[in-house]
Design an enzyme around this catalytic site. Structure first.
Site, PDB file in Angstrom:
ATOM      1  N   TYR A 121       0.834  -1.202   0.000  1.00  0.00           N
ATOM      2  CA  TYR A 121       0.000   0.000   0.000  1.00  0.00           C
ATOM      3  C   TYR A 121       0.871   1.256   0.000  1.00  0.00           C
ATOM      4  O   TYR A 121       0.499   2.292   0.552  1.00  0.00           O
ATOM      5  CB  TYR A 121      -0.940   0.007   1.210  1.00  0.00           C
ATOM      6  CG  TYR A 121      -1.927  -1.148   1.246  1.00  0.00           C
ATOM      7  CD1 TYR A 121      -1.916  -2.138   0.268  1.00  0.00           C
ATOM      8  CD2 TYR A 121      -2.871  -1.251   2.255  1.00  0.00           C
ATOM      9  CE1 TYR A 121      -2.802  -3.196   0.301  1.00  0.00           C
ATOM     10  CE2 TYR A 121      -3.772  -2.311   2.292  1.00  0.00           C
ATOM     11  CZ  TYR A 121      -3.727  -3.278   1.315  1.00  0.00           C
ATOM     12  OH  TYR A 121      -4.617  -4.324   1.356  1.00  0.00           O
ATOM     13  N   LYS A 165       6.676 -13.750   2.980  1.00  0.00           N
ATOM     14  CA  LYS A 165       6.795 -14.582   1.771  1.00  0.00           C
ATOM     15  C   LYS A 165       8.208 -14.388   1.220  1.00  0.00           C
ATOM     16  O   LYS A 165       8.402 -14.039   0.055  1.00  0.00           O
ATOM     17  CB  LYS A 165       5.699 -14.160   0.777  1.00  0.00           C
ATOM     18  CG  LYS A 165       5.552 -15.040  -0.447  1.00  0.00           C
ATOM     19  CD  LYS A 165       4.867 -16.355  -0.176  1.00  0.00           C
ATOM     20  CE  LYS A 165       4.846 -17.213  -1.435  1.00  0.00           C
ATOM     21  NZ  LYS A 165       4.301 -18.570  -1.200  1.00  0.00           N
ATOM     22  N   ASP A 196       1.163 -18.194   2.925  1.00  0.00           N
ATOM     23  CA  ASP A 196       0.172 -19.179   2.460  1.00  0.00           C
ATOM     24  C   ASP A 196      -0.031 -20.269   3.519  1.00  0.00           C
ATOM     25  O   ASP A 196      -1.159 -20.692   3.785  1.00  0.00           O
ATOM     26  CB  ASP A 196       0.545 -19.768   1.088  1.00  0.00           C
ATOM     27  CG  ASP A 196       2.041 -19.936   0.880  1.00  0.00           C
ATOM     28  OD1 ASP A 196       2.814 -19.649   1.819  1.00  0.00           O
ATOM     29  OD2 ASP A 196       2.438 -20.372  -0.216  1.00  0.00           O
ATOM     30  N   ASP A 220      -3.952  -7.375   6.089  1.00  0.00           N
ATOM     31  CA  ASP A 220      -5.314  -7.015   5.703  1.00  0.00           C
ATOM     32  C   ASP A 220      -6.123  -8.287   5.429  1.00  0.00           C
ATOM     33  O   ASP A 220      -7.231  -8.484   5.942  1.00  0.00           O
ATOM     34  CB  ASP A 220      -5.232  -6.126   4.449  1.00  0.00           C
ATOM     35  CG  ASP A 220      -6.553  -5.465   4.119  1.00  0.00           C
ATOM     36  OD1 ASP A 220      -7.522  -5.632   4.889  1.00  0.00           O
ATOM     37  OD2 ASP A 220      -6.626  -4.776   3.084  1.00  0.00           O
ATOM     38  N   ASP A 224      -9.193 -10.418   7.923  1.00  0.00           N
ATOM     39  CA  ASP A 224     -10.579 -10.748   7.567  1.00  0.00           C
ATOM     40  C   ASP A 224     -10.822 -12.252   7.713  1.00  0.00           C
ATOM     41  O   ASP A 224     -11.896 -12.687   8.137  1.00  0.00           O
ATOM     42  CB  ASP A 224     -10.908 -10.298   6.139  1.00  0.00           C
ATOM     43  CG  ASP A 224     -11.390  -8.837   6.102  1.00  0.00           C
ATOM     44  OD1 ASP A 224     -11.045  -8.089   7.031  1.00  0.00           O
ATOM     45  OD2 ASP A 224     -12.103  -8.454   5.148  1.00  0.00           O
TER      46      ASP A 224
HETATM   47 MG    MG Z   1      -9.836  -4.689   5.166  1.00  0.00          MG
END
Ligand code: MG
Ligand code: NAI
Length: 324
Positions: A121, A165, A196, A220, A224
């Site tokens: 980001y 990663k 992963d 992020d 979730d």
């Molecule tokens: Mg989010």
């Protein structure tokens, strides 16, 4: 409940959709807990954009900077190609580099510490007809300060898992090295795991985890996933912390599909308010709120997303009622 002259000044961004519903619940619970706070309402988001053409304007950040922190509901993204994310603007403008997301459910208790300002980001992007690129920026400074935050949390708990990663991404070799060195320095037990594998293990064996530290995009996505594992988006709180300011918000969005129906789950917002009190140094009051939430959940005083038939207000009133 605003109390003029109080030392703890909170910018109150209720936002859109279910935002005001869950934040009003959090305010009722804070009042019942006897929190001594001064609230400064700041309108940001879709409603503001519709009225004025801007979701956030010059001057808003200055007003917010007169406060110690923000209590944030959720905002609806305006359908405007020129729109720049309000949350990203706040995270950047207040340098809120550490996104702390605790997840709990019966038998489960872990925290994701997500770097909040760089990585995928970075905002360094190019979009052409033939090619589009986003630069994944990992810095020494950014990795070190998130590693420090994560180790401070892990030092009071069991262990740290560094999620990365680095077998494919060179940028993550820097992140992994700095997190490992920091954990050594803090003398915190740690392991590292490819993202992963972490995504898989979170589903198969979430008890494996205690404190996870990871980069922006991975954090992020994993958070979730973690919300799904503990019972849903409506339950989960978050803190966005910098060295000076902080922002507390439930991790869900404005949920337009249920907005106005009075059935939004207020628990994520109430737990976010408890995190805010803890940040202000009011650990005792925060703990009573967390326990009252757990009591309500254990007694089935829950909204329809958790299979209950209580309204937002009924849940908030039951939790507040435990505190007075
Ligand atoms: Mg989010
Ligand atoms: P969302 O989180 O608003 O909703 C996803 C699903 O979860 C919906 O079915 C919703 O009903 C349910 N849900 C969310 N919060 C709930 C709660 N408290 N109680 C019960 N059910 C709940 O995500 P969605 O639909 O992708 O986004 C809606 C809007 O919110 C969009 O404009 C999006 O850009 C914005 N958004 C804002 C965020 C923020 O302000 N921090 C974060 C995520 C999305």
């Amino acid at each position: 409940m605003s109390c003029r002259g109080a030392e703890k000044r909170v910018a109150l961004v209720k936002g859109d959709g279910v935002g005001p519903e869950v934040i009003d619940s959090a305010l009722a619970v804070l009042a019942a807990a006897g929190a001594d706070l001064e609230f400064v309402p700041v309108e940001l988001g879709y409603g503001r954009w519709k009225r004025t053409g801007k979701a956030m304007a010059e001057g808003d950040l200055d007003l917010i900077k007169t406060c110690h922190c923000i209590l944030f509901g959720a905002i609806t993204t305006p359908p405007d190609p020129e729109y720049r994310s309000v949350l990203l603007a706040l995270r950047k403008g207040l340098d809120l580099y550490a996104n702390i997301r605790p997840f709990s459910a019966p038998g489960l208790d872990f925290v994701i510490v997500r770097e909040n300002t760089e990585g995928m980001y970075s905002g360094v992007e190019k979009l052409d007809e033939e090619e589009a690129t986003t630069l994944r920026v990992i810095t020494h400074r950014g990795s070190l300060r998130i590693a420090e935050r994560a180790c401070a949390i892990a030092s009071k708990r069991q262990k740290l898992t560094i999620v990365h990663k680095s077998n494919v991404l060179k940028s993550d070799t820097l992140f992994l090295r700095i997190c490992g060195e920091t954990a050594h320095r803090w003398d915190v037990p740690f392991e590292d795991m490819l993202v992963d594998a972490a995504a898989y293990n979170l589903i198969i064996n979430p008890k494996k985890f205690d404190v996870i530290v990871t980069t922006n995009l991975f954090g992020d996505i994993l958070s979730d996933e973690a919300a799904g594992i503990v019972g849903g988006l409506g339950l989960c709180p978050s803190a966005n912390l910098g060295d000076k300011y902080a922002l507390f918000e439930p991790i869900h969005g404005s949920a337009p599909d249920i907005a106005g129906k009075g059935i939004a789950n207020p628990v994520g917002a109430i737990r976010s308010a408890a995190m805010m009190l803890e940040w202000f140094g009011e650990a005792e009051k925060a703990k009573t709120i967390v326990e009252a939430v757990e009591w309500a959940l254990a007694h089935g005083i829950v909204t329809p997303d958790l299979g209950g038939n209580c309204s937002t207000k009924e849940v908030a009133e039951a939790i507040a009622g435990r505190l007075v």
